[in-house]
Write a protein that holds these residues in place. Structure first.
Motif, mmCIF file in Angstrom:
data_model
loop_
_atom_site.group_PDB
_atom_site.id
_atom_site.type_symbol
_atom_site.label_atom_id
_atom_site.label_comp_id
_atom_site.label_asym_id
_atom_site.label_seq_id
_atom_site.Cartn_x
_atom_site.Cartn_y
_atom_site.Cartn_z
ATOM 1 N N LEU A 34 34.592 36.687 32.640
ATOM 2 C CA LEU A 34 35.623 37.624 32.190
ATOM 3 C C LEU A 34 35.376 39.009 32.768
ATOM 4 C CD1 LEU A 34 38.019 38.443 30.375
ATOM 5 C CD2 LEU A 34 36.356 38.792 28.523
ATOM 6 N N GLU A 35 34.146 39.489 32.644
ATOM 7 C CA GLU A 35 33.830 40.819 33.176
ATOM 8 C C GLU A 35 33.997 40.864 34.687
ATOM 9 O OE1 GLU A 35 30.352 44.208 32.836
ATOM 10 O OE2 GLU A 35 29.768 42.100 32.768
ATOM 11 N N ARG A 36 33.582 39.805 35.370
ATOM 12 C CA ARG A 36 33.700 39.773 36.828
ATOM 13 C C ARG A 36 35.167 39.842 37.248
ATOM 14 N NH1 ARG A 36 30.814 35.683 37.550
ATOM 15 N NH2 ARG A 36 32.428 34.083 37.624
ATOM 16 N N PHE A 37 36.031 39.074 36.561
ATOM 17 C CA PHE A 37 37.454 39.090 36.911
ATOM 18 C C PHE A 37 38.051 40.475 36.730
ATOM 19 C CE2 PHE A 37 41.807 38.939 35.162
ATOM 20 C CZ PHE A 37 42.472 38.670 36.359
ATOM 21 N N VAL A 38 37.845 41.082 35.564
ATOM 22 C CA VAL A 38 38.469 42.380 35.291
ATOM 23 C C VAL A 38 37.887 43.453 36.201
ATOM 24 C CG1 VAL A 38 39.017 44.082 33.518
ATOM 25 C CG2 VAL A 38 38.968 41.656 32.927
ATOM 26 N N SER A 39 36.608 43.346 36.531
ATOM 27 C CA SER A 39 36.006 44.286 37.484
ATOM 28 C C SER A 39 36.615 44.145 38.868
ATOM 29 C CB SER A 39 34.492 44.063 37.567
ATOM 30 O OG SER A 39 33.871 44.365 36.341
ATOM 31 N N GLU A 40 36.867 42.914 39.267
ATOM 32 C CA GLU A 40 37.428 42.668 40.601
ATOM 33 C C GLU A 40 38.840 43.226 40.735
ATOM 34 O OE1 GLU A 40 36.474 40.235 43.531
ATOM 35 O OE2 GLU A 40 34.687 41.341 42.914
ATOM 36 N N VAL A 41 39.668 43.023 39.709
ATOM 37 C CA VAL A 41 41.076 43.404 39.838
ATOM 38 C C VAL A 41 41.360 44.806 39.303
ATOM 39 C CG1 VAL A 41 41.788 40.987 39.747
ATOM 40 C CG2 VAL A 41 41.836 42.357 37.644
ATOM 41 N N GLY A 42 40.423 45.391 38.552
ATOM 42 C CA GLY A 42 40.585 46.775 38.102
ATOM 43 C C GLY A 42 41.099 46.948 36.694
ATOM 44 N N GLY A 43 41.649 45.907 36.091
ATOM 45 C CA GLY A 43 42.154 46.011 34.736
ATOM 46 C C GLY A 43 42.942 44.778 34.357
ATOM 47 N N LEU A 44 43.025 44.530 33.055
ATOM 48 C CA LEU A 44 43.770 43.390 32.516
ATOM 49 C C LEU A 44 44.871 43.957 31.638
ATOM 50 C CD1 LEU A 44 44.088 40.328 31.893
ATOM 51 C CD2 LEU A 44 42.343 40.624 30.102
ATOM 52 N N GLN A 45 46.121 43.890 32.107
ATOM 53 C CA GLN A 45 47.204 44.598 31.428
ATOM 54 C C GLN A 45 47.546 43.974 30.084
ATOM 55 O OE1 GLN A 45 50.645 45.453 33.842
ATOM 56 N NE2 GLN A 45 51.784 46.344 32.146
ATOM 57 N N ILE A 46 47.862 44.856 29.135
ATOM 58 C CA ILE A 46 48.266 44.476 27.782
ATOM 59 C C ILE A 46 49.748 44.788 27.643
ATOM 60 C CG2 ILE A 46 47.820 44.850 25.323
ATOM 61 C CD1 ILE A 46 45.142 46.227 26.266
#
Length: 427
Positions: A34-46
């Motif tokens: 989870l952390e790796r994904f959000v770090s890679e893309v810059g953010g997880l939109q809500i």
């Protein structure tokens, strides 16, 4: 110095890789992934729209398949792997990036002058709101009973709502949890104890980090891409260009050319070999294998003009379009198959009936006609496996949202409906 040129399909391939869409629904969700994904893309939109599921749940389903919602909530609100702040829009960002976002919080009160009038008139309200949160938090908007003004839009918020937003954006409070998706605020150090001792990045360092983050997430980008991808903090064009030019002079960023496009593109110098690797990709070997559906608020779609340029796919979020003007439906999800966007599904979850309705499945004309994909020409797409992939993705999505049945409505072109028939979709 002449900019190194790459074909558009190389930039598209690296973008898919950075967005972790090389194996759609093929990863396992955990704290590290989870952390790796959000770090890679810059953010997880809500986003609050819930016609199918919340946007952040769907974005992660596209990568991780039918994971447990409660497990994700524990990772966010108990283990604090992520926290809520502003990146593209309201997003989850990695707690590991707190030193960077702490700089944005501290600068928010200084640079966002639109607040100045409100702050002058409501200093006591802000102080009282913060004190209440510290003494009785976590608290939500409903816990504050100040009256709202008689106007519509952003400024129809009641004053306490503005105060809550300001306290959050400046990092004096953070979002502790959500109840029925409503934010509950607590003192920042209660949510992230490390915030009390963190050393914020210097402003110049933050600007460079922000540029690096966006370029890494996209692989290669134009100045417009950079402005539209991570839209916060809002920085004047001259200041953004100054940061970019400094990175070019230092050799951290390189100007590149994309064949057929006169616009200037940029990439991290460290990513030039990655772009070259995708140039050498042999025919019939797409950079992504598998099928998924993408949330309208997926980071892959944050700058939709970019999606059109790299994948030949024009997409509009039609929730904001009047009903009589919609073309593909209220909540249409792009279909990604083997690295190409082959269509879209307007989907709705009927919770009371435990049914997922694919109201309209609309395939791109090139796919329906058996023609090559525009731009991303990694070899032909076999129609039957692609349709089987869409059917499997719908089954997976139904299981994920808790539906027991999938109902297929209209399909364009209609000849493809039998392969997506309800009988094939039983869950």
């Amino acid at each position: 110095m002449t900019a190194q040129e790459f074909p558009a399909h190389a930039a598209a391939a690296l973008f898919l890789e950075r967005q972790q869409l090389t194996r759609p629904r093929g990863q396992k969700l955990g704290a590290k992934s989870l952390e790796r994904f959000v770090s890679e893309v810059g953010g997880l939109q809500i986003d609050s729209i819930n016609v199918l599921d919340r946007a952040h749940y769907l974005t992660l389903w596209s990568r991780f398949g039918a994971y447990d919602h409660a497990a994700l909530d524990r990772l966010i609100y108990r283990k604090r792997v992520l926290f809520e702040y502003w990146a593209h829009a309201a997003c989850f960002v990695p707690a590991a990036d707190l030193p960077a976002w702490r700089r944005a919080m501290l600068d928010y009160g200084v640079h966002h002058t639109g607040w100045s009038r409100f702050l002058r008139k409501n200093a006591k309200l802000i102080a009282t709101t913060e004190q209440e949160i510290r003494e009785r938090g976590p608290l939500g908007n409903a816990d504050f009973e100040t009256k709202r003004p008689g106007r519509s839009g952003w400024w129809s918020w009641k004053p306490s709502t503005h105060a809550l937003h300001y306290l959050w954006m400046t990092g004096r409070t953070l979002i502790h949890s959500r109840t029925h998706f409503h934010k509950r605020f607590a003192a920042a150090e209660r949510v992230l104890p490390a915030i009390a001792g963190v050393t914020p990045m210097e402003s110049t360092e933050f600007s460079r980090w922000h540029l690096r983050l966006a370029l890494h997430a996209m692989g290669a980008a134009t100045e417009t891409d950079l402005r539209m991808y991570l839209t916060f903090p809002r920085t004047p064009a001259t200041a953004r260009r100054k940061v970019l030019q400094a990175a070019l002079r230092d050799g951290e960023v390189a100007e590149v050319a994309i064949a057929g496009d006169r616009t200037r593109w940029y990439a991290l110098a460290a990513d030039l070999p990655e772009l070259a690797r995708h140039v050498r990709r042999r025919a019939g070997s797409p950079p992504s294998r598998g099928t998924t559906l993408l949330s309208p608020f997926d980071s892959f779609l944050w700058h939709r003009a970019r999606t059109a340029k790299l994948f030949g796919f024009d997409y509009t979020i039609e929730v904001y379009v009047p009903g009589h003007k919609r073309v593909h439906g209220y909540y249409s999800l792009p279909i990604l198959h083997d690295g190409r966007l082959i269509g879209r599904v307007d989907a709705k979850h009927h919770r009371e009936h435990r049914r997922l309705e694919a109201k309209h499945v609309h395939f791109e004309p090139w796919f329906a006609n058996g023609a090559p994909a525009p731009i991303t020409r990694w070899g032909p797409i076999e129609r039957e496996p692609a349709l089987d992939g869409v059917a499997d993705a719908l089954r997976s999505l139904a299981a994920f949202v808790g539906a027991e049945q999938v109902l297929i409505g209209r399909v364009t072109p209609g000849k493809m409906k039998p392969q997506l028939s309800p009988g094939r979709q039983a869950c």
